[in-house]
Write a protein that holds these residues in place. Sequence first.
Motif, PDB file in Angstrom:
ATOM      1  N   LYS A 655       0.810  -1.222   0.000  1.00  0.00           N
ATOM      2  CA  LYS A 655       0.000   0.000   0.000  1.00  0.00           C
ATOM      3  C   LYS A 655       0.844   1.272   0.000  1.00  0.00           C
ATOM      4  O   LYS A 655       0.472   2.259  -0.641  1.00  0.00           O
ATOM      5  CB  LYS A 655      -0.915   0.015   1.228  1.00  0.00           C
ATOM      6  CG  LYS A 655      -2.031  -1.004   1.187  1.00  0.00           C
ATOM      7  CD  LYS A 655      -2.888  -0.912   2.449  1.00  0.00           C
ATOM      8  CE  LYS A 655      -4.078  -1.856   2.404  1.00  0.00           C
ATOM      9  NZ  LYS A 655      -4.905  -1.769   3.652  1.00  0.00           N
ATOM     10  N   TYR A 679      -7.631  -9.459  -0.483  1.00  0.00           N
ATOM     11  CA  TYR A 679      -6.964  -8.259  -0.995  1.00  0.00           C
ATOM     12  C   TYR A 679      -7.402  -7.928  -2.422  1.00  0.00           C
ATOM     13  O   TYR A 679      -6.715  -7.210  -3.136  1.00  0.00           O
ATOM     14  CB  TYR A 679      -5.442  -8.454  -0.947  1.00  0.00           C
ATOM     15  CG  TYR A 679      -4.954  -8.963   0.384  1.00  0.00           C
ATOM     16  CD1 TYR A 679      -5.098  -8.192   1.531  1.00  0.00           C
ATOM     17  CD2 TYR A 679      -4.372 -10.227   0.495  1.00  0.00           C
ATOM     18  CE1 TYR A 679      -4.669  -8.666   2.765  1.00  0.00           C
ATOM     19  CE2 TYR A 679      -3.938 -10.709   1.718  1.00  0.00           C
ATOM     20  CZ  TYR A 679      -4.089  -9.929   2.861  1.00  0.00           C
ATOM     21  OH  TYR A 679      -3.665 -10.388   4.072  1.00  0.00           O
ATOM     22  N   SER A 681      -9.625  -5.943  -3.564  1.00  0.00           N
ATOM     23  CA  SER A 681      -9.755  -4.503  -3.815  1.00  0.00           C
ATOM     24  C   SER A 681      -8.388  -3.854  -4.029  1.00  0.00           C
ATOM     25  O   SER A 681      -8.260  -2.888  -4.795  1.00  0.00           O
ATOM     26  CB  SER A 681     -10.484  -3.825  -2.652  1.00  0.00           C
ATOM     27  OG  SER A 681      -9.748  -3.973  -1.436  1.00  0.00           O
ATOM     28  N   GLN A 684      -7.427  -4.606  -7.579  1.00  0.00           N
ATOM     29  CA  GLN A 684      -8.212  -3.768  -8.491  1.00  0.00           C
ATOM     30  C   GLN A 684      -7.695  -2.330  -8.492  1.00  0.00           C
ATOM     31  O   GLN A 684      -7.657  -1.667  -9.518  1.00  0.00           O
ATOM     32  CB  GLN A 684      -9.684  -3.820  -8.095  1.00  0.00           C
ATOM     33  CG  GLN A 684     -10.309  -5.190  -8.338  1.00  0.00           C
ATOM     34  CD  GLN A 684     -11.684  -5.344  -7.713  1.00  0.00           C
ATOM     35  OE1 GLN A 684     -11.999  -4.684  -6.712  1.00  0.00           O
ATOM     36  NE2 GLN A 684     -12.507  -6.236  -8.268  1.00  0.00           N
ATOM     37  N   GLU A 685      -7.283  -1.864  -7.328  1.00  0.00           N
ATOM     38  CA  GLU A 685      -6.717  -0.517  -7.238  1.00  0.00           C
ATOM     39  C   GLU A 685      -5.370  -0.455  -7.972  1.00  0.00           C
ATOM     40  O   GLU A 685      -5.041   0.569  -8.585  1.00  0.00           O
ATOM     41  CB  GLU A 685      -6.535  -0.134  -5.758  1.00  0.00           C
ATOM     42  CG  GLU A 685      -6.182   1.320  -5.516  1.00  0.00           C
ATOM     43  CD  GLU A 685      -7.286   2.280  -5.932  1.00  0.00           C
ATOM     44  OE1 GLU A 685      -6.950   3.441  -6.272  1.00  0.00           O
ATOM     45  OE2 GLU A 685      -8.464   1.880  -5.929  1.00  0.00           O
TER      46      GLU A 685
END
Length: 831
Positions: A655, A679, A681, A684-685
Amino acid sequence: MPIKFKTCHRAFLQILIIAAAAFAVPAAAQEKKEDPLLKIYRSTPEKINDLVHTKLDVRFDYKKRYLYGKEWVTIKPHIYPTDTLRLDAKGMDIKTVALVKDGKTVPLKYTYDSLSLAIKLDKVYRDTEKYTVYIDYTAKPNELKIEAGQAITDAKGLYFINPDSTEKDKPVQIWTQGELESSSVWFPTIDHTNQKTTEEISMTVPAKYVTLSNGRLVTQKKNADGTRTDTWKMELPHSPYLFMMAVGDFRIYRDKWRDKEVNYYLEPKYAPFAKDIFGFTPEVIEFYSKILGIDYPWNKYAQIVVRDFVSGAMENTTATLHGSYVQGTARELADRYYDKGRSTIVHELFHQWFGDYVTAESWSNITVNESFADFSETLWAEHKYGKDAGDDHNHEAMLGYLGNPENAKKDLVRFHYHAALDVFDAVSYQKGGRVLNMLRNYLGAPAFFKGLNIYLKTNAFKNGEAQQLRLALEEASGKDLSWFFNQWYYSAGHPLLDISYQWDEATKTQFVYLKQTQEGNPFILPMGVDIYANGKKERHDIWMRDKADTLKFVLNGKPDLVNVDADKIILAQKTDHQSLENYLFQYLHAPLYLDRLEAIEATVKQQANPVARQILTAALKDKYYGLRLKALQSLDKSNTAFIEAVLPAVLNMAKTDENNLVKAAAINLLSSTKAAEQYLSLYQEALKSSSYAIQAAGLDAITLLKPTEALAIAKSLEKESAGALIPSIAGVYATYGSDAEWPYVNRNFAESGAQEKFDMLKSYIDLVIRLKSPEYTQQGVTTIKEFALAFKQYGVVPQLIQALNYIKGEKQKSGDTASAMFIDEAVSQLK
């Protein structure tokens, strides 16, 4: 020019990838056993005549791939009177050979055997007399067949790129490559490194194109037929192999260093990113000028990027020519850090001193060119990015040398070789660069750079060899260096150093046992030994002169660490028998990159050990991104308990880490865990990231979790894909794609460099297997065949023949007999 790989879905393809991965670009040239050419002593070419000035007037025939040239070459006898002149002139049509006398041309008698032009002069000339010979000739590079090698994959000197404009989206270009002795393909000359000449080149080209050559642009003349004649002059002497020309549609970004031009020539697509790619060049020129004590010696510095270059880059005097891999958009460059692009830029720039200003007198002494340029990469990394980055680059280069056992059989200064191109290998580059780094450490930076200054000034605009370097360093340091040069320059190999330890509690004595286990003589090894005890570090400087040595240190108590080769400077294959507890202390307290790397590497096979886990946990937060990356890559994914323990740290890296490559590696690790779906998301980010490496990691993760969605996602990323994202998309298509995805994969494979081609090879072959179209299949087979031929020196041909035969079997099953027959023909051409 190094290479690496990914995984495979067929057993035979796994064999192919493993076999190919064992090779790196450039790899050491494979010298044949009992090769009679290896018995020849390669002396420096005798100088009978000396080049003085070379004037050329050239124009190009794009259709025929010819150069029509006129030359006026001024020469003088070197020392002895002579009435003959021999010029290298490869594959030309010679129309006129004449002496220029009193403004007139007087025909001269000559013989020509397609490689060498032997001229009978009008009289005997002495070394006080100059004479000028005029030659009218046609150069036909595409009709010439000359052996090339691994560092330089073609040797025809003059290259016409897409001259008929038949390849869509590919520019029309002309460029030259003179090293080793290929300038004599496009103009007659004495094509040896120990010749130096001033130069004037007039190029007549279509007026829409830009030209570049050595020195300064003195005139531009528009012609009535839509052409333009540009004249470039080089007023300081340099060697013929450093002559260059480039012609094409380039945009010029004009920069400067002090009062000198520093220009960047790029294709229009990359012109907006000229400053991103090359903008640090003036800073590097300033740095090198200061550490060498000699300001950049030429009147300008230009860098140009061309298509289909036959090497990594070329340090032509004042005008370096780069392969297209150095280009990139701001997004691509954000993932590269100190990659082969940036390191190549500084490497070629250092050649302007070591190679151009002072040139190796023969290919046997190429170390005084290439070892210095390789070493300069470490110098710049240290200066710009810090000591950890410099040590990282230095270590990777050392591994490049140690990785091939054949390298240990070759002297750094090599008077015996099969072909001159063979000396352009990991010995001359990576080993030589590490040898210079050891010299810097042994002498100290002030004495070392003073010695380089003496070497350069003494031999300016002339030639040098390793003995002259030794004398200059001895003059600067006051030390005898014969022992050093004898073992590192004029002998082969490196130490195999075994280090073990014993503490004697009764006598409070620490024993350190050093052994050199290589065959042959011992290496003389000065080294530092740091002893850590009671919160203090004490340095001991020792010399190892024999195959075995025992060091004894009487102490107040058992030390926390004995750090042998504390500067981590020795070029050696080391086996160090430290305990994990010692390595933990070393990681936490010793100051250098390699101190920490050695500790991380010691954990790889011991991750059930709590101490190993402590080291890796600490390394995940290392100050240097390269070691954070190494720690991530070292984690044993099968050790689920430990992986679960470090997941919070890995998630935080995915992150928030400041480095794109670390973020991508963290995402890849998360996607391989049992908790991978948690994880989603994050993956996708990642697809929205400006970093191609992070996007690739996100796509790879989603492909593992939701393969049915991966194809659509890959399609949506196609348009702006580059860098690491391309092989990831190709991987999706290789598993889930069809003929519709073939144009994307085929085009990107064709446009990729060597590294990227190897990265995509598995996916490319897998997709060829899936293709239904015979036309597409045969395109793929042709490309695989051409790949095999281009990289045959790395041993991939047998594996690729195996791959082609497998593809043939699959096509026969589907009834595509035309492709099966086409494959038979391709295989026959590889055998």
